[in-house]
Write a protein that holds these residues in place. Structure first.
Motif, PDB file in Angstrom:
ATOM      1  N   THR A   1       0.833  -1.209   0.000  1.00 58.66           N
ATOM      2  CA  THR A   1       0.000   0.000   0.000  1.00 58.66           C
ATOM      3  C   THR A   1       0.864   1.254   0.000  1.00 58.66           C
ATOM      4  O   THR A   1       0.583   2.215  -0.730  1.00 58.66           O
ATOM      5  CB  THR A   1      -0.919   0.006   1.232  1.00 58.66           C
ATOM      6  N   VAL A   2       1.921   1.253   0.811  1.00 59.29           N
ATOM      7  CA  VAL A   2       2.815   2.409   0.854  1.00 59.29           C
ATOM      8  C   VAL A   2       3.489   2.622  -0.491  1.00 59.29           C
ATOM      9  O   VAL A   2       3.624   3.758  -0.962  1.00 59.29           O
ATOM     10  CB  VAL A   2       3.869   2.223   1.962  1.00 59.29           C
ATOM     11  N   LEU A   3       3.902   1.541  -1.157  1.00 61.43           N
ATOM     12  CA  LEU A   3       4.572   1.668  -2.451  1.00 61.43           C
ATOM     13  C   LEU A   3       3.607   2.169  -3.527  1.00 61.43           C
ATOM     14  O   LEU A   3       4.004   2.933  -4.419  1.00 61.43           O
ATOM     15  CB  LEU A   3       5.188   0.335  -2.856  1.00 61.43           C
ATOM     16  N   VAL A   4       2.360   1.755  -3.461  1.00 61.74           N
ATOM     17  CA  VAL A   4       1.372   2.296  -4.403  1.00 61.74           C
ATOM     18  C   VAL A   4       1.184   3.790  -4.170  1.00 61.74           C
ATOM     19  O   VAL A   4       1.130   4.586  -5.116  1.00 61.74           O
ATOM     20  CB  VAL A   4       0.034   1.546  -4.271  1.00 61.74           C
ATOM     21  N   ALA A   5       1.086   4.186  -2.896  1.00 57.94           N
ATOM     22  CA  ALA A   5       0.963   5.614  -2.585  1.00 57.94           C
ATOM     23  C   ALA A   5       2.196   6.385  -3.052  1.00 57.94           C
ATOM     24  O   ALA A   5       2.082   7.488  -3.610  1.00 57.94           O
ATOM     25  CB  ALA A   5       0.755   5.809  -1.081  1.00 57.94           C
ATOM     26  N   LEU A   6       3.369   5.796  -2.835  1.00 61.70           N
ATOM     27  CA  LEU A   6       4.601   6.430  -3.304  1.00 61.70           C
ATOM     28  C   LEU A   6       4.611   6.540  -4.825  1.00 61.70           C
ATOM     29  O   LEU A   6       5.053   7.547  -5.389  1.00 61.70           O
ATOM     30  CB  LEU A   6       5.806   5.629  -2.819  1.00 61.70           C
ATOM     31  N   GLY A   7       4.097   5.515  -5.500  1.00 60.58           N
ATOM     32  CA  GLY A   7       4.032   5.553  -6.956  1.00 60.58           C
ATOM     33  C   GLY A   7       3.149   6.677  -7.470  1.00 60.58           C
ATOM     34  O   GLY A   7       3.485   7.331  -8.470  1.00 60.58           O
ATOM     35  N   THR A   8       2.025   6.915  -6.818  1.00 58.15           N
ATOM     36  CA  THR A   8       1.156   8.013  -7.250  1.00 58.15           C
ATOM     37  C   THR A   8       1.854   9.360  -7.071  1.00 58.15           C
ATOM     38  O   THR A   8       1.711  10.257  -7.913  1.00 58.15           O
ATOM     39  CB  THR A   8      -0.160   8.003  -6.464  1.00 58.15           C
ATOM     40  N   LEU A   9       2.606   9.524  -5.983  1.00 57.20           N
ATOM     41  CA  LEU A   9       3.330  10.780  -5.765  1.00 57.20           C
ATOM     42  C   LEU A   9       4.461  10.941  -6.784  1.00 57.20           C
ATOM     43  O   LEU A   9       4.707  12.053  -7.277  1.00 57.20           O
ATOM     44  CB  LEU A   9       3.886  10.818  -4.345  1.00 57.20           C
TER      45      LEU A   9
END
Length: 480
Positions: free
Chosen positions: A131-139
């Motif tokens: 989940t954190v990596l997906v959020a990081l990907g959006t940023l």
């Protein structure tokens, strides 16, 4: 008005990007919100956080998919409608788009499957990492897209001409162009505010129907906290971004403020009706000297007016002027809503404040409106250039006829009307259902101060020993 290939191509791009920007502006904030929810669940073991995560991850999945589909159209148009721009600028901005795909989109796509379907298949810490990596990907995606757009707004670190083509000589200057830092922060904060408004509106809608719905009360408090903190920050960042516009795009700044004459002690026009034909405003409601103070930092600061620029170099003033005021007005409304909600939370009355809850529902789509208005200010204000000061819009269009563009525009209108209407209605249906898992929050009593405390989800009194989340899925598979 002559609907030639240039005008039709501009209308088509404006239409498609206005639809597209709705979804990234929502998923950027929602991905971070999901990471926060899952992190809080791991730390506190509060099942309400898990219930909220499982609910909002479904909304994220649909929004993410619609954003990907609408984003593909952007690349398609760059080749078909704006081939000259692509040929001239590809050596500079092409790698930025490639980095966005390789470093950001692939990161999101790689871990999205784990995030959506791995709840029962991987450990909680590994799932949280996904989940954190997906959020990081959006940023990261926002980083590269805003970098490319900022370079088009204030190009730097390149050499060459339109005739010979452009080439990067300093990638640091290309990536971190003069207006990039403030614009990136401005966009990310706008995404967080957009998500906070949607969460607040959906939660308020549920609370109007059932004031005891615990997850919705918790989500509303979290959204209010985000609004109260981020909305004032956005006002400050927007002011910094405006000062960048004054330095690098003075014609856009003059259009935003409706300034026609270069002078000190410029008035701030609260409302006006600018007219490029008469090179002035038909009427104004203004505050003396405030315009110079806001843009120049002093009441006697001299601010350049539009009459200093040839008419062919002036942006369309009326849409830029009013889009800016829509954006700022909604920003002020967000600040007011956040402070109002914070005061109600402090007094422990937010769950039963019907007027505030209805205001949240009304404000829930306003983040999208503000984002689109801000995009209009940035893109229309850049005219008549695609690459500011380098490549004019009329010189960037493909050598195609109006018939071909009108056909593709009509096709886009039909497809978007069908596909995105169905998707939007389904998302609205999900939001209306809410995270109904049985958690019921008792109204605040003198023996349990409401405050900002996030109490653990109570057990169902009818089934001792079983938490409400155990009933979320009748088959025992509580997954997104």
């Amino acid at each position: 008005m002559d609907f030639d290939a240039l005008l039709l191509s501009r209308i088509q791009f404006a239409f498609t990007i206005a639809f597209h920007i709705i979804f990234p502006s929502f998923t950027i904030g929602l991905a971070s919100y999901l990471a926060v929810l899952e992190g809080l669940w791991l730390v506190t073991k509060n099942e309400a956080f898990k219930s909220l995560y499982l609910f909002w991850v479904k909304v994220f999945a649909i929004s993410f998919g619609m954003g990907v589909v609408s984003g593909v159209v952007m690349s398609y148009q760059l080749g078909t409608n704006w081939a000259v721009f692509s040929a001239v600028a590809a050596p500079v901005i092409g790698p930025l788009f490639a980095f966005e795909v390789l470093a950001a989109f692939f990161l999101e796509a790689s871990f999205l499957g784990v995030m959506l379907f791995g709840w029962k298949k991987v450990g909680p810490r590994l799932h949280f990492l996904a989940t954190v990596l997906v959020a990081l990907g959006t940023l990261m995606s926002a980083f590269w897209i805003i970098s490319a757009n900022s370079w088009m707004q204030s190009p730097a670190g390149f050499e060459g001409t339109v005739e010979t083509g452009l080439r990067a000589v300093s990638w640091l200057q290309v990536i971190f162009s003069p207006t990039f830092p403030e614009r990136l922060v401005h966009m990310v904060l706008a995404a967080y505010l957009t998500t906070a408004l949607v969460v607040a509106g959906a939660s308020a809608y549920r609370l109007l129907r059932d004031p005891g719905e615990g997850e919705s009360a918790l989500a509303l408090r979290m959204a209010v906290g985000m609004l109260a903190i981020v909305a004032p920050m956005q006002l400050l960042v927007g002011d910094l971004s405006g000062k960048d516009v004054e330095r690098h795009q003075p014609a856009k700044l003059a259009a935003i403020e409706g300034f026609w004459e270069t002078r000190s002690e410029q008035a701030f026009h609260i409302v006006a009706w600018p007219d490029r034909d008469i090179q002035g405003n038909h009427w104004e409601l203004s505050i003396p000297k405030l315009g110079s103070w806001i843009t120049g930092g002093a009441t006697d600061a001299e601010i350049q007016g539009l009459r200093d620029f040839p008419r062919e170099d002036q942006p369309p003033v009326l849409p830029v002027f009013w889009a800016f005021r829509v954006m700022v007005g909604l920003g002020v409304a967000m600040i007011g809503l956040g402070f109002w909600g914070a005061w109600l939370c402090w007094r422990g009355k937010i769950i039963h404040a019907a007027a505030f809850l209805r205001s949240c529902v009304l404000m829930s789509p306003m983040g999208f409106v503000a984002v689109i208005a801000g995009w209009m200010v940035a893109e229309i204000g850049r005219q008549p250039y695609v690459i500011y000061g380098v490549l004019r819009t009329e010189d960037a269009v493909s050598p195609i006829g109006a018939g071909e563009v009108s056909t593709s525009l009509l096709a886009f209108l039909v497809v978007y009307a069908v596909v995105f209407s169905v998707g939007a209605l389904y998302i609205l249906r999900l939001l209306a259902q809410g995270p109904v898992t049985g958690v019921h929050e008792e109204p605040p009593t003198p023996h349990r101060p409401p405050g900002w405390a996030l109490a653990a989800a109570p057990e169902d009194p009818g089934e001792p020993g079983h938490k409400a989340s155990d009933k979320a899925d009748p088959n025992g598979e509580d997954r997104p």
